[in-house]
Design an enzyme around this catalytic site. Structure first.
Site, PDB file in Angstrom:
ATOM      1  N   ARG A  47       0.829  -1.115  -0.036  1.00 29.19           N
ATOM      2  CA  ARG A  47      -0.135   0.134   0.080  1.00 29.19           C
ATOM      3  C   ARG A  47       0.900   1.266   0.226  1.00 29.19           C
ATOM      4  O   ARG A  47       0.417   2.226   0.624  1.00 29.19           O
ATOM      5  CB  ARG A  47      -0.831  -0.041   1.391  1.00 29.19           C
ATOM      6  CG  ARG A  47      -1.887  -0.911   1.107  1.00 29.19           C
ATOM      7  CD  ARG A  47      -2.978  -0.445   0.099  1.00 29.19           C
ATOM      8  NE  ARG A  47      -4.262  -1.651   0.024  1.00 29.19           N
ATOM      9  CZ  ARG A  47      -5.320  -1.246   0.658  1.00 29.19           C
ATOM     10  NH1 ARG A  47      -5.595  -0.395   1.350  1.00 29.19           N
ATOM     11  NH2 ARG A  47      -6.305  -2.234   0.721  1.00 29.19           N
ATOM     12  N   ARG A  60      -7.582  12.285  -5.327  1.00 30.61           N
ATOM     13  CA  ARG A  60      -8.918  11.719  -4.974  1.00 30.61           C
ATOM     14  C   ARG A  60      -9.901  12.784  -4.663  1.00 30.61           C
ATOM     15  O   ARG A  60     -11.147  12.491  -4.737  1.00 30.61           O
ATOM     16  CB  ARG A  60      -8.823  11.021  -3.659  1.00 30.61           C
ATOM     17  CG  ARG A  60      -8.275   9.776  -3.933  1.00 30.61           C
ATOM     18  CD  ARG A  60      -9.130   8.401  -4.315  1.00 30.61           C
ATOM     19  NE  ARG A  60     -10.044   8.254  -3.108  1.00 30.61           N
ATOM     20  CZ  ARG A  60     -11.259   8.551  -3.007  1.00 30.61           C
ATOM     21  NH1 ARG A  60     -11.750   9.448  -3.999  1.00 30.61           N
ATOM     22  NH2 ARG A  60     -11.927   8.256  -2.072  1.00 30.61           N
ATOM     23  N   ASP A  96      -6.764  -2.816  -7.577  1.00 39.91           N
ATOM     24  CA  ASP A  96      -7.085  -3.542  -6.490  1.00 39.91           C
ATOM     25  C   ASP A  96      -7.405  -4.754  -6.589  1.00 39.91           C
ATOM     26  O   ASP A  96      -7.713  -5.394  -7.992  1.00 39.91           O
ATOM     27  CB  ASP A  96      -8.634  -2.886  -5.911  1.00 39.91           C
ATOM     28  CG  ASP A  96      -8.989  -3.250  -4.645  1.00 39.91           C
ATOM     29  OD1 ASP A  96      -8.211  -2.891  -3.658  1.00 39.91           O
ATOM     30  OD2 ASP A  96      -9.927  -4.033  -4.432  1.00 39.91           O
TER      31      ASP A  96
HETATM   32  O1  CP3 Z   1      -4.647  -4.836   2.237  1.00 43.04           O
HETATM   33  C1  CP3 Z   1      -4.351  -6.118   2.016  1.00 43.04           C
HETATM   34  O2  CP3 Z   1      -4.595  -7.027   3.028  1.00 43.04           O
HETATM   35  C2  CP3 Z   1      -3.752  -6.481   0.609  1.00 43.04           C
HETATM   36  C3  CP3 Z   1      -4.737  -7.116  -0.192  1.00 43.04           C
HETATM   37  C4  CP3 Z   1      -5.978  -6.201  -0.503  1.00 43.04           C
HETATM   38  C5  CP3 Z   1      -5.911  -5.353  -1.632  1.00 43.04           C
HETATM   39  N1  CP3 Z   1      -7.319  -4.685  -1.595  1.00 43.04           N
HETATM   40  C6  CP3 Z   1      -4.802  -4.881  -2.405  1.00 43.04           C
HETATM   41  C7  CP3 Z   1      -4.674  -3.525  -2.776  1.00 43.04           C
HETATM   42  C8  CP3 Z   1      -7.200  -6.456  -0.059  1.00 43.04           C
HETATM   43  C9  CP3 Z   1      -7.596  -7.258   0.966  1.00 43.04           C
HETATM   44  C10 CP3 Z   1      -7.901  -5.422  -0.741  1.00 43.04           C
HETATM   45  C11 CP3 Z   1      -9.587  -5.419  -0.599  1.00 43.04           C
HETATM   46  C12 CP3 Z   1      -9.773  -3.784  -0.315  1.00 43.04           C
HETATM   47  N2  CP3 Z   1      -9.915  -2.796  -1.378  1.00 43.04           N
HETATM   48  C13 CP3 Z   1      -9.959  -3.145   1.017  1.00 43.04           C
HETATM   49  C14 CP3 Z   1      -9.896  -3.751   2.310  1.00 43.04           C
HETATM   50  C15 CP3 Z   1     -10.811  -3.929   2.749  1.00 43.04           C
HETATM   51  C16 CP3 Z   1     -11.237  -4.843   3.988  1.00 43.04           C
HETATM   52  O3  CP3 Z   1     -11.762  -6.057   3.950  1.00 43.04           O
HETATM   53  O4  CP3 Z   1     -10.608  -4.610   5.294  1.00 43.04           O
HETATM   54  C17 CP3 Z   1      -9.944  -1.806   0.826  1.00 43.04           C
HETATM   55  C18 CP3 Z   1     -10.052  -0.712   1.847  1.00 43.04           C
HETATM   56  C19 CP3 Z   1      -9.987  -1.666  -0.659  1.00 43.04           C
HETATM   57  C20 CP3 Z   1     -10.249  -0.404  -1.454  1.00 43.04           C
HETATM   58  C21 CP3 Z   1      -8.750   0.275  -1.889  1.00 43.04           C
HETATM   59  N3  CP3 Z   1      -7.882  -0.504  -2.344  1.00 43.04           N
HETATM   60  C22 CP3 Z   1      -8.450   1.714  -1.733  1.00 43.04           C
HETATM   61  C23 CP3 Z   1      -9.533   2.804  -1.195  1.00 43.04           C
HETATM   62  C24 CP3 Z   1      -6.937   1.696  -2.346  1.00 43.04           C
HETATM   63  C25 CP3 Z   1      -6.595   2.915  -2.682  1.00 43.04           C
HETATM   64  C26 CP3 Z   1      -5.141   3.179  -1.675  1.00 43.04           C
HETATM   65  C27 CP3 Z   1      -5.283   3.361  -0.287  1.00 43.04           C
HETATM   66  O5  CP3 Z   1      -4.418   3.002   0.332  1.00 43.04           O
HETATM   67  O6  CP3 Z   1      -6.268   3.989   0.082  1.00 43.04           O
HETATM   68  C28 CP3 Z   1      -6.715   0.248  -2.757  1.00 43.04           C
HETATM   69  C29 CP3 Z   1      -5.437   0.008  -3.443  1.00 43.04           C
HETATM   70  C30 CP3 Z   1      -5.047  -1.437  -3.490  1.00 43.04           C
HETATM   71  N4  CP3 Z   1      -5.443  -2.377  -2.837  1.00 43.04           N
HETATM   72  C31 CP3 Z   1      -3.741  -1.753  -3.810  1.00 43.04           C
HETATM   73  C32 CP3 Z   1      -3.257  -3.005  -3.543  1.00 43.04           C
HETATM   74  C33 CP3 Z   1      -2.259  -3.868  -3.666  1.00 43.04           C
HETATM   75  C34 CP3 Z   1      -2.639  -0.839  -4.696  1.00 43.04           C
HETATM   76  C35 CP3 Z   1      -1.831   0.318  -3.822  1.00 43.04           C
HETATM   77  C36 CP3 Z   1      -0.818  -0.190  -3.137  1.00 43.04           C
HETATM   78  O7  CP3 Z   1      -0.699  -1.265  -2.462  1.00 43.04           O
HETATM   79  O8  CP3 Z   1       0.207   0.625  -3.145  1.00 43.04           O
END
Ligand code: CP3
Length: 365
Positions: A47, A60, A96
């Site tokens: 992240r 954003r 994501d």
């Molecule tokens: O956090 C982890 O466990 C990693 C695996 C994972 C990702 N997305 C990878 C990711 C998981 C479990 C998710 C689902 C997801 N998507 C969640 C977690 C919800 C929960 O059940 O607790 C959330 C909050 C999202 C939405 C999301 N994903 C946002 C708002 C963003 C933008 C960046 C941020 O930090 O807010 C993402 C990006 C994201 N999700 C990335 C990856 C590998 C790319 C960015 C990076 O890793 O640098």
């Protein structure tokens, strides 16, 4: 590399030629993934492209997360900016784990401060058997984002990724984030045939999506199995591991490092190490040196500073980073990372300092 490979039962993928220059292949990140000697401990942060960054928060105000993740130009801008700001050894694609579900026609949204919400959760076997086949041509924006990022990264390796099938299934079956995985486990135990079918559909999607990212220039692949630690050893071994083995077997001919990460997986690491992954990512609960004893010398390890440590002040951060490096810096198959994602409250200058400390730590010959 063979042109065509048929590793996953009944599924053939034409991988074609992977892009990515020789500069990438000599990077310390890829060397550590392969267990080869290198000059300094490599570091990147899960992240690292996200909400703690002022530049990301500014974007954003104009776009939703999904608008950013569906625009190749903006994907590349966010991916590359994290590397520029932090001076880390690898980029992770801004995307994501939910995004490839576009190719299965599954409708979902990403809600602020909640996470993914699936419009029609898959609760009954009929919901699963009725799923349309995966269409990766609906995801060209991701692969274009990969190619644009690789171009701009000028030699810094890009990690492509996907969610692992159990973690993806947890969102699809629950309909959103969960603490108990009640519905997912009920499906797994009460309808094993439907659960198996769901895992197979997700495996095929994951393999094709990852292969396409490598074809577009990704230099490594990470599978996020964030929630698999909620399963018992026995359920993991019998119901999940066979699918993971098929995925990694199918991806192996791509010739890139295959990273497998999960949270709370202390009881699973011996099994996860048999999945075919070449790098295991661990959270902060497992001591890396103990994990090395369990998994043996032939798999690389990645992790595992407690993300909360980044919020605990300079003394705690320095102590946390130093303790990990004291234990792991002489291990050629080790990559520094956090044990989970960067918390959104993190001061970017703290992450910059952590990256610099890791690079400055003398790596014993
Ligand atoms: O956090 C982890 O466990 C990693 C695996 C994972 C990702 N997305 C990878 C990711 C998981 C479990 C998710 C689902 C997801 N998507 C969640 C977690 C919800 C929960 O059940 O607790 C959330 C909050 C999202 C939405 C999301 N994903 C946002 C708002 C963003 C933008 C960046 C941020 O930090 O807010 C993402 C990006 C994201 N999700 C990335 C990856 C590998 C790319 C960015 C990076 O890793 O640098």
């Amino acid at each position: 590399m063979p042109d065509k490979d048929c590793n996953l039962d009944g599924l053939c993928y034409n991988f074609g030629d992977a892009k990515g220059g020789s500069q990438v292949n000599t990077s310390r990140f890829l060397k550590a993934c392969r267990g080869e000697p290198h000059d300094q401990v490599p570091v990147w942060f899960m992240r690292q492209a996200g909400r703690y960054q002022p530049s990301y928060r500014a974007l954003r105000t104009r776009y939703t997360m999904l608008e950013l993740a569906r625009s190749p130009r903006l994907i590349a801008d966010v991916t590359v900016e994290a590397v520029r700001m932090l001076d880390v050894d690898a980029a992770i694609l801004f995307s994501d784990i939910m995004i490839p579900l576009d190719g299965l026609g599954i409708r979902y949204d990403i809600r602020e401060n909640v996470g993914p919400i699936v419009e029609s959760p898959l609760r009954r076997p009929a919901d699963i058997h009725g799923m349309p086949p995966f269409q990766s041509d609906r995801l060209e924006f991701v692969y274009e984002g990969v190619a644009l990022s690789v171009e701009k990264l000028a030699g810094v390796p890009l990690i492509g990724f996907a969610g692992a099938p159990f973690t993806l299934a947890s969102y699809l079956v629950e309909g959103g984030p969960s603490r108990t995985y009640q519905e997912t486990k009920a499906l797994m135990w009460n309808h094993p045939g439907a659960f198996y079918a769901l895992m197979e559909r997700l495996c095929a999607m994951v393999v094709e999506h990852c292969a396409n990212q490598v074809k577009a220039g990704a230099a490594a692949i990470q599978l996020f199995d964030s929630w698999v630690g909620a399963l018992s050893q026995e359920d993991y071994r019998t119901l999940i591991l066979p699918h993971m083995r098929k995925i990694f077997e199918a991806l192996k001919p791509l010739g890139v490092p295959l990273i497998y990460f999960g949270i709370g997986t202390q009881h699973l690491i011996a099994e996860m190490a048999r999945s075919g992954a070449t790098v295991l990512g661990l959270d902060w609960r497992t001591a890396l040196s103990q994990a090395r004893g369990v998994v043996g010398p032939s798999i690389a390890l990645m992790g595992n500073l407690d993300p909360q440590c980044l919020l605990a002040g300079p003394v705690a951060v320095q102590a946390g980073v130093t303790a990990i490096l004291d234990a792991m810096a002489r291990d050629d198959a080790y990559i520094f990372n956090l044990g989970h994602g960067v918390p959104k409250e993190t001061d970017p200058t703290v992450l910059q300092k952590v990256a610099a400390w890791v690079h400055q730590y003398p790596k014993p010959g």
